[in-house]
Every structure is written in C-alpha cells, then in structure tokens.
Design a protein around this motif. Structure first.
Motif, short mmCIF file in Angstrom:
data_model
loop_
_atom_site.label_atom_id
_atom_site.label_comp_id
_atom_site.label_asym_id
_atom_site.label_seq_id
_atom_site.Cartn_x
_atom_site.Cartn_y
_atom_site.Cartn_z
N ARG A 275 -57.56 -73.53 46.58
CA ARG A 275 -58.63 -74.45 47.21
C ARG A 275 -58.17 -75.88 46.99
N ALA A 276 -58.50 -76.16 47.80
CA ALA A 276 -58.00 -78.25 48.35
C ALA A 276 -59.21 -78.96 47.79
N ILE A 277 -59.31 -80.27 47.80
CA ILE A 277 -60.51 -82.11 47.97
C ILE A 277 -59.17 -82.95 48.53
N MET B 175 -54.08 -79.36 58.59
CA MET B 175 -53.84 -78.47 59.19
C MET B 175 -52.93 -77.67 58.50
N ALA B 176 -51.85 -77.77 57.74
CA ALA B 176 -50.67 -77.01 57.20
C ALA B 176 -51.98 -76.33 55.69
N LEU B 177 -52.54 -76.70 55.48
CA LEU B 177 -53.93 -76.51 54.16
C LEU B 177 -54.05 -75.20 55.03
N ALA B 178 -55.06 -75.51 56.52
CA ALA B 178 -55.42 -74.44 56.81
C ALA B 178 -54.93 -72.94 57.60
N ASN B 179 -53.43 -73.43 57.66
CA ASN B 179 -52.52 -72.56 58.07
C ASN B 179 -52.28 -71.61 57.23
N SER B 180 -51.90 -72.05 55.85
CA SER B 180 -52.14 -71.68 54.38
C SER B 180 -53.51 -71.09 53.90
N ASN B 181 -54.48 -70.05 54.99
CA ASN B 181 -55.56 -69.97 53.98
C ASN B 181 -56.44 -70.23 53.22
N TYR B 182 -56.17 -72.46 52.99
CA TYR B 182 -56.38 -72.70 51.80
C TYR B 182 -58.47 -73.34 52.13
N GLN B 183 -59.21 -72.63 50.58
CA GLN B 183 -59.89 -72.90 50.76
C GLN B 183 -60.30 -74.32 50.59
N ILE B 184 -60.72 -75.47 51.61
CA ILE B 184 -61.30 -76.49 51.61
C ILE B 184 -62.22 -77.58 52.11
N VAL B 185 -62.34 -78.91 50.98
CA VAL B 185 -63.57 -79.31 51.01
C VAL B 185 -63.01 -80.92 51.41
N VAL B 186 -63.40 -81.36 52.37
CA VAL B 186 -63.46 -83.33 53.11
C VAL B 186 -64.61 -83.49 52.85
N GLN C 101 -61.86 -70.77 58.79
CA GLN C 101 -63.79 -71.01 58.73
C GLN C 101 -63.80 -71.57 57.14
N ASN C 102 -62.78 -71.81 56.51
CA ASN C 102 -62.89 -71.84 55.21
C ASN C 102 -62.94 -74.04 54.85
N ILE C 103 -63.83 -74.07 56.01
CA ILE C 103 -63.16 -76.00 54.96
C ILE C 103 -64.68 -76.33 55.24
N ARG C 104 -65.09 -77.04 54.99
CA ARG C 104 -66.40 -77.85 53.93
C ARG C 104 -66.47 -80.03 54.41
N LEU C 105 -67.67 -80.17 55.11
CA LEU C 105 -67.38 -81.12 54.79
C LEU C 105 -68.62 -82.33 54.50
N ILE C 106 -68.32 -82.91 53.67
CA ILE C 106 -69.42 -82.89 52.98
C ILE C 106 -69.56 -84.39 52.84
N ASN C 107 -70.29 -85.51 51.98
CA ASN C 107 -70.52 -86.51 51.22
C ASN C 107 -71.75 -86.41 50.29
N LEU C 108 -71.44 -88.35 49.73
CA LEU C 108 -72.13 -88.22 49.13
C LEU C 108 -73.31 -88.19 48.58
N ALA C 109 -74.56 -88.03 49.80
CA ALA C 109 -75.29 -87.73 49.51
C ALA C 109 -75.66 -85.79 49.54
N ASP C 110 -74.70 -85.32 50.11
CA ASP C 110 -74.91 -83.85 50.08
C ASP C 110 -74.70 -83.31 48.53
N ILE C 111 -74.16 -84.08 47.19
CA ILE C 111 -73.82 -83.84 46.09
C ILE C 111 -74.62 -84.43 45.05
N TYR C 112 -75.24 -85.11 45.50
CA TYR C 112 -76.25 -86.29 44.78
C TYR C 112 -77.92 -86.21 45.58
N ALA C 113 -78.01 -84.73 46.04
CA ALA C 113 -79.53 -84.50 46.93
C ALA C 113 -80.63 -84.13 45.73
#
Length: 282
Positions: A3-5, A24-35, A62-74
């Motif tokens: 995993r990577a954030i 791109m490098a992490l996505a191609n290496s099949n990492y689970q990614i949070v931006v 399919q392993n990339i999530r795009l979130i912001n502070l409002a998502d975390i503290y909802a």
C-alpha cells in the motif's frame, strides 16, 4: 498487497511530473494507493480532481482511491456553526446572469446597486463546485465548497482577498476543524559575486559592514511566509503546526506499513512528525 498513500497539500503538488511518475510506477506494480487531497484551501480540491483525471493511468487500474479531508472526518462529531462563522445571503432574491468560466457554467448574482454579490460555478454534470461571495469592491470574502452530492463541506473566509480561515464540516454540516492562516515575517540571505549570472533583484538590500572590493557580498530580502494552525471541535486539540495535524490524519487513516509520499517542498518539515517512518518524495 502493498500500500501507498500520497499526501497532497496543494494543487501544485498534483501537477508535478514526479507525482505522476511515482503514481504510475506504483499502479503498474499493483500497489493499493490512496491519494489524499489534504489541502486546507478547499477550493483547490475540485481543481485537483480535474487534474487527476488527466493522468493517463492503465485502463485496468482499480486500486487507487481519491479522497479528501471531508471524507475522513465525515462521521466525526462537531459543533453547530454560529452566525459569526459564515455569511448566508439569500441569493434567490437577486437578479441572476448565466455565463461561463472556461468550459464550466457559472451563475452570477447581482444586487440592487449593480454589484456582483456572488457567483456559483457548476461542473459538467450541473452539480455545484463552489459559490463565491464578494464585497462591494468585488473582493472575495467567502467561498462555499460543495461535494459531489451537492452538500456543503468547507467554508473559506477571506480578508483583503487573502485566505484567512477555512472551516471543515462533517456530513451533518457541523464544524469539525478550523484552519487559521498567519503571516510570519521572513528574512532570506543571498551571497553573490560580481561575476554572478543572476541579476540582483531590486528588493534585495546589501548587509552593512561589507567592503566595496569584497569578492562575495551578502544581501537580504524581507518577506513573509504563511503558517497554518488548526483546532479540532471533536476533542478540542490544538495544532500549532499543520504538519502535526497531517500526522494525526495519517494515524486516523490507519494505514500501517503503507509507503508515505510527500511533496518534496514539504518533506523536511513533515519528517519530524513521522519518526521511524519511511517517507518518499515526489
């Protein structure tokens, strides 16, 4: 799965070629990614989302999530907004004019005196992105930011067109964090020789006590940097350094053993709050 954030603190970060190449490098290496779009200038979030869509990721990614502070503290507890926290003009009573900002539709609301009171920007799907409120001199005084469900999640308050305060709301519309910006005087010293290829900026002043025939001369520039402090209305903890807040955010996300990527412009200041953790830059 590894995993990577990515901790993205400004829209400039997501525009960096190094951000894209690392992603791109992490996505191609099949990492689970949070931006994590962690900017406290909430009006940059909708812009950052549009920038992210321009990144040509592999079709099968399919392993990339795009979130912001409002998502975390909802779902975190907060307090009700007070009347002093933000302006709530009734725009329905004003004349409205349809226009465009670039390719996006915008509606401007005009008062009886002929001045623009507010303008609302919409996405391609007609959902609100933000509503900007103006004073009599057309200066920005407030920006209301909306999520994909057309719910208000952030309020930005401006003084003399400069972002002064940002209010983060939970899913109930309660205040969970207040971010306040302060200007801090800053001095920068430059050492230059007569043969320097860099021209001397007009705002630099020579330091006293130097001789005319010195090969190396020192100059000083006066400026200011912005520091951001935060207050939680869930547990009333204060953060005098925004990096301490980001450290808490990462703890709340519970991403144990995830590789953490930080903008190289903020790497040194962020590292002291992440002891023993491997940090990568972009």
């Amino acid at each position: 799965m590894q995993r990577a954030i990515f901790l993205v603190r400004s829209i400039q970060g997501i525009r960096k070629p190094t951000f894209r190449s690392r992603l791109m490098a992490l996505a191609n290496s099949n990492y689970q990614i949070v931006v994590l779009l962690a900017m406290t200038n909430f009006d940059e979030i909708w812009q950052a989302k549009r920038e992210f869509k321009l990144i040509k990721l592999p079709a099968e990614t399919q392993n990339i999530r795009l979130i912001n502070l409002a998502d975390i503290y909802a779902d975190h507890d907060g307090i009700a907004l007070s009347d002093d926290d933000y302006l709530t003009p009734d725009l329905t009573q004003l004349k409205s004019y349809e226009s465009h900002a670039g390719k996006l539709p915008v509606t401007r609301f005009v008062g009886a005196d002929g001045n623009i009171v507010a303008e609302t920007l919409f996405g391609e799907d007609s959902t609100r992105l933000h509503t900007i409120l103006f004073d009599k001199n057309s200066r920005i005084i407030q920006i209301n930011n909306y999520d994909d469900a057309d719910k208000l999640f952030g309020i930005e308050k401006y003084t003399n067109n400069l972002l002064d305060e940002s209010l983060l709301l939970n899913a109930k519309g309660q205040l969970v964090f207040r971010f306040t910006n302060y200007l801090q005087p800053q001095k920068t010293t430059y050492d230059l020789t007569d043969s320097s290829v860099i021209p001397l900026p007009a705002e630099l002043t020579a330091l006293p006590g130097q001789k005319d025939d010195d090969m190396l001369k020192s100059y000083e520039a006066q400026g200011a940097s912005t520091i951001t402090k935060a207050v939680s209305y869930t547990n009333y903890r204060r953060y005098d350094d925004i990096n301490a807040f980001y450290h808490q955010v990462l703890l709340n996300m519970d991403l144990e053993n995830a590789q953490t990527y930080v903008d190289i412009d903020h790497l040194v200041e962020a590292a002291k709050y992440l002891p023993g953790k491997r940090i990568f830059n972009y």
